[in-house]
Design a protein around this motif. Structure first.
Motif, PDB file in Angstrom:
ATOM      1  N   UNK A 142      43.551  48.873  39.168  1.00 34.52           N
ATOM      2  CA  UNK A 142      42.134  49.151  38.916  1.00 34.52           C
ATOM      3  C   UNK A 142      41.265  48.616  40.063  1.00 34.52           C
ATOM      4  N   UNK A 143      39.963  48.703  39.934  1.00 35.35           N
ATOM      5  CA  UNK A 143      39.054  48.311  41.009  1.00 35.35           C
ATOM      6  C   UNK A 143      38.941  46.799  41.207  1.00 35.35           C
ATOM      7  N   UNK A 144      39.232  46.042  40.146  1.00 37.32           N
ATOM      8  CA  UNK A 144      38.978  44.597  40.246  1.00 37.32           C
ATOM      9  C   UNK A 144      40.206  43.760  39.896  1.00 37.32           C
ATOM     10  N   UNK A 145      40.135  42.504  40.263  1.00 45.43           N
ATOM     11  CA  UNK A 145      41.172  41.546  39.874  1.00 45.43           C
ATOM     12  C   UNK A 145      40.497  40.199  39.602  1.00 45.43           C
ATOM     13  N   UNK A 146      41.190  39.365  38.863  1.00 42.85           N
ATOM     14  CA  UNK A 146      40.670  38.013  38.653  1.00 42.85           C
ATOM     15  C   UNK A 146      41.492  37.058  39.512  1.00 42.85           C
ATOM     16  N   UNK A 184      47.569  29.846  43.067  1.00 45.42           N
ATOM     17  CA  UNK A 184      46.629  30.924  42.815  1.00 45.42           C
ATOM     18  C   UNK A 184      47.031  31.579  41.501  1.00 45.42           C
ATOM     19  N   UNK A 185      46.070  31.690  40.602  1.00 42.94           N
ATOM     20  CA  UNK A 185      46.241  32.446  39.362  1.00 42.94           C
ATOM     21  C   UNK A 185      45.540  33.774  39.577  1.00 42.94           C
ATOM     22  N   UNK A 186      46.192  34.867  39.212  1.00 42.69           N
ATOM     23  CA  UNK A 186      45.561  36.180  39.355  1.00 42.69           C
ATOM     24  C   UNK A 186      45.812  37.028  38.120  1.00 42.69           C
ATOM     25  N   UNK A 187      44.914  37.976  37.891  1.00 44.55           N
ATOM     26  CA  UNK A 187      45.198  39.033  36.914  1.00 44.55           C
ATOM     27  C   UNK A 187      44.907  40.363  37.602  1.00 44.55           C
ATOM     28  N   UNK A 188      45.915  41.235  37.602  1.00 43.19           N
ATOM     29  CA  UNK A 188      45.718  42.594  38.099  1.00 43.19           C
ATOM     30  C   UNK A 188      46.027  43.549  36.953  1.00 43.19           C
ATOM     31  N   UNK A 189      45.471  44.757  37.017  1.00 45.91           N
ATOM     32  CA  UNK A 189      45.597  45.691  35.888  1.00 45.91           C
ATOM     33  C   UNK A 189      46.001  47.074  36.393  1.00 45.91           C
ATOM     34  N   UNK A 215      36.724  30.420  38.477  1.00 49.77           N
ATOM     35  CA  UNK A 215      37.399  31.727  38.586  1.00 49.77           C
ATOM     36  C   UNK A 215      36.453  32.819  39.081  1.00 49.77           C
ATOM     37  N   UNK A 216      37.049  33.804  39.722  1.00 48.90           N
ATOM     38  CA  UNK A 216      36.279  34.906  40.309  1.00 48.90           C
ATOM     39  C   UNK A 216      36.861  36.235  39.856  1.00 48.90           C
ATOM     40  N   UNK A 217      35.982  37.189  39.563  1.00 49.41           N
ATOM     41  CA  UNK A 217      36.438  38.562  39.401  1.00 49.41           C
ATOM     42  C   UNK A 217      35.911  39.296  40.619  1.00 49.41           C
ATOM     43  N   UNK A 218      36.812  39.943  41.343  1.00 50.28           N
ATOM     44  CA  UNK A 218      36.434  40.515  42.645  1.00 50.28           C
ATOM     45  C   UNK A 218      37.188  41.819  42.888  1.00 50.28           C
ATOM     46  N   UNK A 219      36.835  42.559  43.934  1.00 54.05           N
ATOM     47  CA  UNK A 219      37.546  43.818  44.204  1.00 54.05           C
ATOM     48  C   UNK A 219      39.044  43.571  44.402  1.00 54.05           C
ATOM     49  N   UNK A 220      39.869  44.453  43.846  1.00 50.16           N
ATOM     50  CA  UNK A 220      41.318  44.376  44.028  1.00 50.16           C
ATOM     51  C   UNK A 220      41.628  44.546  45.509  1.00 50.16           C
ATOM     52  N   UNK A 221      42.479  43.692  46.040  1.00 51.43           N
ATOM     53  CA  UNK A 221      42.841  43.839  47.454  1.00 51.43           C
ATOM     54  C   UNK A 221      43.883  42.834  47.868  1.00 51.43           C
ATOM     55  N   UNK A 222      44.351  42.933  49.119  1.00 55.91           N
ATOM     56  CA  UNK A 222      45.423  42.059  49.613  1.00 55.91           C
ATOM     57  C   UNK A 222      45.009  40.591  49.639  1.00 55.91           C
ATOM     58  N   UNK A 223      46.009  39.727  49.577  1.00 55.97           N
ATOM     59  CA  UNK A 223      45.785  38.287  49.669  1.00 55.97           C
ATOM     60  C   UNK A 223      46.172  37.828  51.069  1.00 55.97           C
TER      61      UNK A 223
END
Ligand SMILES: *Cc1c(COP(=O)(O)O)cnc(C)c1O
Length: 357
Positions: free
Chosen positions: A34-38, A161-166, A50-58
């Motif tokens: 999706x467009x975003x990730x946490x 790093x904790x992340x959530x992607x969907x 915590x941040x919710x931001x555009x999905x993209x590379x780390x």
């Protein structure tokens, strides 16, 4: 959108959405995000804002611990949209608790409850349009934690790093599934990490699974590492056997993952008057039952597929096929679970969690 969060979650919206470029009728599981990730970092001994931001590379140091010592855990959960556009999670506190149980085993600091739920709900609200209505459609949610501290000394990282992607998902259909009972390789051992959703558990299964594929099987049913006499689980799913009208499944142990779908199936079976035996299931009894025509069904349970029927199995070179059952338990449980997940029926067990807009 949720306002007035006590966490002051930072939200950075994607300037444009990718959603119009996605063909929702041709989704391959886990390929589109999706467009975003946490994202939330752990440093100086605590989890940061915590941040919710555009999905993209780390961007990570090549020496980050995760690349060298596999200090990484993950979860898998789903969000569903009902006919009134309400979004629901299924037993999310189970996934949250299990994430921390996995983290603890991998010496990763536990993640705070409020950050998890506030971050997740903000993320789901931003990406709500990615959750499509209709049975089978869902949003697969992948929370995970990785060790990010630079340096290759073999010690637990001090930074994470904790992340959530969907990822949007359609009804999971993997074709006919035939499985082979493991005779040589093992997935987990006593005292090990089998009960944790540790990344390394999965990497270690690819090679034996490839060998099984060469013999015409899609998956391996793992047996206990000591004797290979007891059937434990299916790699990414727990496993059930229907002998006559009785349902059998292995008890949870330090080798077996405590699946949310598994425990829901057990509860639904009991609620529907089906006799469930949670006890060690011997390879021999299943092979004998198959020979006598008493083995009616085998199915896997897990978030991605919900219930995945097995068409046949192999053991020591012998192959067995299972006939389709008119009163299939696999279909019964799948339907009962979907009715709850999509808000089509009363939620008598309190499994649904509404994502507030
Ligand atoms: C995730 C997983 C399952 C299924 O768990 P659910 O909570 O039902 O999704 C079963 N076995 C293994 C090894 C798993 O990783």
């Amino acid at each position: 959108m949720k306002n007035g969060s006590t966490l002051q979650l930072e939200i950075q919206k994607a300037p444009t959405s990718k959603i119009d470029s996605v063909d929702f009728d041709k989704l391959v599981f886990g390929n589109v995000f999706t467009d975003h990730m946490m994202v939330c970092d752990f440093k100086n001994g605590e989890w940061q804002k915590p941040k919710v931001m555009p999905y993209g590379p780390l961007e990570l140091e090549p020496s980050a611990r995760v690349f060298h010592y596999g200090q990484a855990v993950f979860e898998g959960m789903k969000a569903f949209k009902d006919d009134d556009d309400q979004v629901w999670l299924f037993r999310p506190e189970e996934n949250f608790n299990r994430l921390n149980k996995s983290s603890k085993r991998l010496a990763i600091p536990e993640f705070p409850t409020s950050m998890f739920f506030e971050g997740l709900e903000a993320l789901l609200n931003l990406d709500r349009d990615w959750i499509k209505k209709g049975f089978g459609n869902s949003l697969y949610i992948r929370p995970f934690v990785i060790a990010t501290e630079a340096g290759v000394s073999a010690s637990p990282s001090k930074e994470y790093k904790f992340l959530i992607i969907c990822s949007p998902a359609q009804a999971y259909y993997s074709g006919d599934v035939r499985v082979v009972f493991a005779e040589q390789f093992s997935r987990a051992a006593n005292g090990g990490v089998g009960y944790a959703k540790a990344a390394g558990n999965y990497g270690a299964q690819f090679y034996p699974t490839n060998l099984a594929k060469e013999e015409g099987y899609q998956q391996i049913i793992w047996t206990d590492a000591n004797t290979h006499e007891f059937l434990e689980e299916a790699g990414t799913m727990n496993i059930f056997f229907r002998v006559g009208d009785k349902l059998l499944t292995a008890p949870i142990s330090d080798r077996i993952l405590d699946g949310v779908t598994r425990k829901s199936v057990i509860q639904l079976a009991e609620d529907n008057g089906i006799n469930v035996e949670v006890r060690p299931v011997a390879v021999k009894e299943i092979v004998d039952a198959a020979k006598k025509g008493e083995l009616k069904e085998i199915f896997g349970s897990g978030t991605a597929a919900t219930i995945n029927p097995v068409k046949g199995f192999g053991y020591k070179g012998e192959k067995f096929e299972l006939e389709d059952q008119e009163d299939s338990y696999a279909r019964l449980f799948k339907n009962k679970l979907m009715e709850i997940q999509y808000n089509k029926t009363e939620d008598k067990f309190g499994w649904r969690h509404l994502v507030k807009e």
